[in-house]
Design a protein around this motif. Structure first.
Motif, PDB file in Angstrom:
ATOM      1  N   ARG A  52     -10.264  -3.866   2.824  1.00  0.00           N
ATOM      2  CA  ARG A  52     -10.227  -2.542   2.293  1.00  0.00           C
ATOM      3  C   ARG A  52      -9.402  -1.694   3.067  1.00  0.00           C
ATOM      4  O   ARG A  52      -8.656  -0.845   2.553  1.00  0.00           O
ATOM      5  CB  ARG A  52     -11.566  -1.828   1.939  1.00  0.00           C
ATOM      6  CG  ARG A  52     -12.349  -2.407   0.823  1.00  0.00           C
ATOM      7  CD  ARG A  52     -13.801  -1.329   0.533  1.00  0.00           C
ATOM      8  NE  ARG A  52     -14.530  -2.140  -0.244  1.00  0.00           N
ATOM      9  CZ  ARG A  52     -15.548  -2.881  -0.151  1.00  0.00           C
ATOM     10  NH1 ARG A  52     -15.881  -3.066   1.336  1.00  0.00           N
ATOM     11  NH2 ARG A  52     -16.157  -3.580  -0.736  1.00  0.00           N
ATOM     12  N   SER A  53      -9.535  -1.585   4.364  1.00  0.00           N
ATOM     13  CA  SER A  53      -8.697  -0.897   5.333  1.00  0.00           C
ATOM     14  C   SER A  53      -7.410  -1.320   5.202  1.00  0.00           C
ATOM     15  O   SER A  53      -6.380  -0.534   5.242  1.00  0.00           O
ATOM     16  CB  SER A  53      -9.245  -0.972   6.849  1.00  0.00           C
ATOM     17  OG  SER A  53      -8.490  -0.288   7.502  1.00  0.00           O
ATOM     18  N   LYS A  54      -7.148  -2.554   5.088  1.00  0.00           N
ATOM     19  CA  LYS A  54      -5.699  -3.102   4.997  1.00  0.00           C
ATOM     20  C   LYS A  54      -5.073  -2.742   3.836  1.00  0.00           C
ATOM     21  O   LYS A  54      -3.903  -2.324   3.664  1.00  0.00           O
ATOM     22  CB  LYS A  54      -5.632  -4.655   5.271  1.00  0.00           C
ATOM     23  CG  LYS A  54      -5.928  -5.197   6.770  1.00  0.00           C
ATOM     24  CD  LYS A  54      -6.000  -6.518   6.551  1.00  0.00           C
ATOM     25  CE  LYS A  54      -6.121  -7.052   8.310  1.00  0.00           C
ATOM     26  NZ  LYS A  54      -5.876  -8.571   8.120  1.00  0.00           N
ATOM     27  N   ALA A  55      -5.779  -2.699   2.649  1.00  0.00           N
ATOM     28  CA  ALA A  55      -5.200  -2.295   1.511  1.00  0.00           C
ATOM     29  C   ALA A  55      -4.988  -0.805   1.402  1.00  0.00           C
ATOM     30  O   ALA A  55      -3.943  -0.364   0.667  1.00  0.00           O
ATOM     31  CB  ALA A  55      -6.260  -2.781   0.328  1.00  0.00           C
ATOM     32  N   SER A  56      -5.688   0.030   2.013  1.00  0.00           N
ATOM     33  CA  SER A  56      -5.455   1.360   1.977  1.00  0.00           C
ATOM     34  C   SER A  56      -4.239   1.708   2.701  1.00  0.00           C
ATOM     35  O   SER A  56      -3.504   2.713   2.541  1.00  0.00           O
ATOM     36  CB  SER A  56      -6.655   2.157   2.507  1.00  0.00           C
ATOM     37  OG  SER A  56      -6.979   1.920   3.646  1.00  0.00           O
ATOM     38  N   SER A  57      -3.820   1.038   3.712  1.00  0.00           N
ATOM     39  CA  SER A  57      -2.760   1.139   4.739  1.00  0.00           C
ATOM     40  C   SER A  57      -1.549   0.347   4.309  1.00  0.00           C
ATOM     41  O   SER A  57      -0.686   0.282   5.301  1.00  0.00           O
ATOM     42  CB  SER A  57      -3.170   1.204   5.974  1.00  0.00           C
ATOM     43  OG  SER A  57      -3.535  -0.084   6.022  1.00  0.00           O
ATOM     44  N   ARG A  58      -1.463  -0.380   3.223  1.00  0.00           N
ATOM     45  CA  ARG A  58      -0.515  -1.158   2.737  1.00  0.00           C
ATOM     46  C   ARG A  58       0.699  -0.546   2.530  1.00  0.00           C
ATOM     47  O   ARG A  58       0.755   0.871   1.939  1.00  0.00           O
ATOM     48  CB  ARG A  58      -0.875  -1.926   1.709  1.00  0.00           C
ATOM     49  CG  ARG A  58       0.194  -3.214   1.058  1.00  0.00           C
ATOM     50  CD  ARG A  58      -0.387  -3.799   0.129  1.00  0.00           C
ATOM     51  NE  ARG A  58      -0.564  -2.970  -1.099  1.00  0.00           N
ATOM     52  CZ  ARG A  58       0.168  -2.900  -2.081  1.00  0.00           C
ATOM     53  NH1 ARG A  58       1.398  -3.322  -1.771  1.00  0.00           N
ATOM     54  NH2 ARG A  58       0.239  -2.081  -2.915  1.00  0.00           N
ATOM     55  N   ASN A  59       1.942  -1.001   2.898  1.00  0.00           N
ATOM     56  CA  ASN A  59       3.232  -0.506   2.587  1.00  0.00           C
ATOM     57  C   ASN A  59       3.557  -0.993   1.331  1.00  0.00           C
ATOM     58  O   ASN A  59       3.911  -2.171   1.064  1.00  0.00           O
ATOM     59  CB  ASN A  59       4.096  -0.827   3.738  1.00  0.00           C
ATOM     60  CG  ASN A  59       5.492  -0.239   3.384  1.00  0.00           C
ATOM     61  OD1 ASN A  59       5.849   0.542   2.673  1.00  0.00           O
ATOM     62  ND2 ASN A  59       6.459  -0.651   4.311  1.00  0.00           N
ATOM     63  N   PRO A  60       3.926  -0.375   0.246  1.00  0.00           N
ATOM     64  CA  PRO A  60       4.566  -0.932  -1.191  1.00  0.00           C
ATOM     65  C   PRO A  60       5.925  -1.559  -1.071  1.00  0.00           C
ATOM     66  O   PRO A  60       6.128  -2.141  -1.909  1.00  0.00           O
ATOM     67  CB  PRO A  60       4.166   0.467  -2.006  1.00  0.00           C
ATOM     68  CG  PRO A  60       4.459   1.673  -1.067  1.00  0.00           C
ATOM     69  CD  PRO A  60       3.723   1.288  -0.025  1.00  0.00           C
ATOM     70  N   ASP A  61       6.622  -1.087  -0.128  1.00  0.00           N
ATOM     71  CA  ASP A  61       7.938  -1.550   0.215  1.00  0.00           C
ATOM     72  C   ASP A  61       7.751  -2.902   1.065  1.00  0.00           C
ATOM     73  O   ASP A  61       8.991  -3.422   1.290  1.00  0.00           O
ATOM     74  CB  ASP A  61       8.855  -0.678   0.802  1.00  0.00           C
ATOM     75  CG  ASP A  61       9.048   0.655  -0.231  1.00  0.00           C
ATOM     76  OD1 ASP A  61       8.926   0.584  -1.596  1.00  0.00           O
ATOM     77  OD2 ASP A  61       9.307   1.594   0.466  1.00  0.00           O
ATOM     78  N   GLU A  62       6.851  -3.407   1.271  1.00  0.00           N
ATOM     79  CA  GLU A  62       6.641  -4.484   2.222  1.00  0.00           C
ATOM     80  C   GLU A  62       6.946  -5.944   1.464  1.00  0.00           C
ATOM     81  O   GLU A  62       6.904  -5.905   0.142  1.00  0.00           O
ATOM     82  CB  GLU A  62       5.232  -4.628   2.692  1.00  0.00           C
ATOM     83  CG  GLU A  62       4.994  -5.648   3.814  1.00  0.00           C
ATOM     84  CD  GLU A  62       3.814  -5.612   4.111  1.00  0.00           C
ATOM     85  OE1 GLU A  62       3.269  -6.159   5.318  1.00  0.00           O
ATOM     86  OE2 GLU A  62       2.651  -4.869   3.692  1.00  0.00           O
ATOM     87  N   PHE A  63       7.876  -6.753   2.102  1.00  0.00           N
ATOM     88  CA  PHE A  63       8.378  -7.943   1.536  1.00  0.00           C
ATOM     89  C   PHE A  63       8.258  -9.311   2.361  1.00  0.00           C
ATOM     90  O   PHE A  63       8.577  -8.926   3.796  1.00  0.00           O
ATOM     91  CB  PHE A  63       9.834  -7.649   1.256  1.00  0.00           C
ATOM     92  CG  PHE A  63      10.371  -9.124   0.463  1.00  0.00           C
ATOM     93  CD1 PHE A  63      10.002  -9.455  -0.784  1.00  0.00           C
ATOM     94  CD2 PHE A  63      11.252  -9.832   1.255  1.00  0.00           C
ATOM     95  CE1 PHE A  63      10.654 -10.464  -1.315  1.00  0.00           C
ATOM     96  CE2 PHE A  63      11.737 -11.118   0.919  1.00  0.00           C
ATOM     97  CZ  PHE A  63      11.495 -11.413  -0.510  1.00  0.00           C
ATOM     98  N   TYR A  64       7.737 -10.105   1.859  1.00  0.00           N
ATOM     99  CA  TYR A  64       7.590 -11.560   2.398  1.00  0.00           C
ATOM    100  C   TYR A  64       8.438 -12.562   1.576  1.00  0.00           C
ATOM    101  O   TYR A  64       8.100 -12.259   0.313  1.00  0.00           O
ATOM    102  CB  TYR A  64       6.091 -11.899   2.896  1.00  0.00           C
ATOM    103  CG  TYR A  64       5.358 -10.930   3.615  1.00  0.00           C
ATOM    104  CD1 TYR A  64       5.492 -11.264   4.936  1.00  0.00           C
ATOM    105  CD2 TYR A  64       4.602 -10.041   3.193  1.00  0.00           C
ATOM    106  CE1 TYR A  64       5.134 -10.319   6.041  1.00  0.00           C
ATOM    107  CE2 TYR A  64       3.763  -9.245   4.186  1.00  0.00           C
ATOM    108  CZ  TYR A  64       3.858  -9.328   5.331  1.00  0.00           C
ATOM    109  OH  TYR A  64       3.447  -8.485   6.285  1.00  0.00           O
ATOM    110  N   PHE A  65       9.204 -13.627   2.108  1.00  0.00           N
ATOM    111  CA  PHE A  65       9.487 -14.387   1.323  1.00  0.00           C
ATOM    112  C   PHE A  65       8.505 -15.329   0.373  1.00  0.00           C
ATOM    113  O   PHE A  65       8.950 -15.949  -0.706  1.00  0.00           O
ATOM    114  CB  PHE A  65      10.201 -15.640   2.172  1.00  0.00           C
ATOM    115  CG  PHE A  65      11.740 -14.736   2.593  1.00  0.00           C
ATOM    116  CD1 PHE A  65      12.872 -14.916   1.866  1.00  0.00           C
ATOM    117  CD2 PHE A  65      12.018 -14.303   3.815  1.00  0.00           C
ATOM    118  CE1 PHE A  65      13.943 -14.296   2.230  1.00  0.00           C
ATOM    119  CE2 PHE A  65      13.088 -13.546   4.423  1.00  0.00           C
ATOM    120  CZ  PHE A  65      13.896 -13.573   3.603  1.00  0.00           C
TER     121      PHE A  65
END
Length: 259
Positions: A52-65
């Motif tokens: 939950r903590s990671k989901a709340s602080s997630r960057n929406p522009d984050e990208f992984y291959f």
């Protein structure tokens, strides 16, 4: 003192068992079982809190291959492609279709044997119906001389009433049909005739119901056999098309030599 303490007999510790009225809930949980269950619960609770903590602080522009080869469904469930999700070779597909065709042929043979058995049984029952008895067939009795053959009486030989000679099963004897009166004489009265007629009607109803069920089963098996035959033809056609020199799809973009 320690050696003396160990030498003295002490009372054995006995764990409490599940009460009799709670036996259906299984073995009574002990402290060690509770500790394991509590640790598992707390570990899952901690993992959920971290997620939950990671989901709340997630960057929406984050990208992984890895995002290009996986998707999500049903509100965030990750779906990745299997390692063997690629197209199979033609030889492997032909082998699989061969196995499928063998299975279809086996099932078709099973259905054919069942159909033959049902057809024979239904023919046996129908012939018995046309003869006016429960089942077809005759009972042959051998005697030693012509005189015995002339004096032979089937009702005496089988020990039953002459109206029940046509039965092949559930044929009661005279002792079962007889009623004993006050003088001790055996008589077969109207009550016995009524019972015989009622029993005959019951048997005919049972036979008709059984025959109807067999016809329904035969119809279903014949339909399944026809479907299996169609499936076998389709598999054989697919295997033939995949063979060497078989029909291939025409390329509409292929260049054609002009004369």
């Amino acid at each position: 003192m320690s050696s003396m303490r160990n030498a003295v007999q002490r009372r054995n510790h006995k764990e409490r068992s599940q009460p009799q009225e709670r036996q259906k809930w299984g073995i009574l949980e002990k402290k060690k079982d509770y500790v394991l269950r509590a640790r598992d619960y707390n570990a899952k609770k901690k993992a959920l809190k971290t997620l939950r903590s990671k989901a709340s602080s997630r960057n929406p522009d984050e990208f992984y291959f890895a995002m290009t080869s996986s998707t999500t469904r049903d509100g965030g469930i990750k779906v990745s492609e299997r390692a063997d999700a690629g197209a199979m070779s033609v030889d492997v597909v032909r082998l699989l279709k061969t196995q499928d065709a063998g299975y279809v042929r086996t099932q078709a043979a099973v259905e054919r044997r069942a159909i033959e058995k049902l057809e024979g049984e239904l023919g046996f029952m129908d012939s018995g119906k046309s003869a006016g008895v429960g089942l077809a067939g005759r009972h042959t009795v051998f005697v030693d001389s012509e005189k015995e053959a002339g004096d032979f009486k089937a009702e005496v030989y089988f020990g039953t009433h002459k109206d029940l000679l046509e039965r092949r099963f559930n044929r009661p004897r005279m002792e079962q049909l007889a009623e004993v009166d006050g003088a001790g004489k055996r008589v077969v009265g109207e009550a016995g005739e009524v019972r015989k007629k009622k029993g005959r009607d019951t048997e005919e109803k049972k036979m008709a119901k059984r025959r109807e069920g067999r016809y329904k089963e035969l119809e279903g098996r014949m339909k399944r056999a026809a479907e299996l035959k169609v499936a076998e033809r389709a598999l054989e056609l697919q295997r033939a098309r995949m063979g060497k020199g078989a029909m291939v799809t025409k390329n509409k973009w292929a260049r054609v030599r002009k004369r």
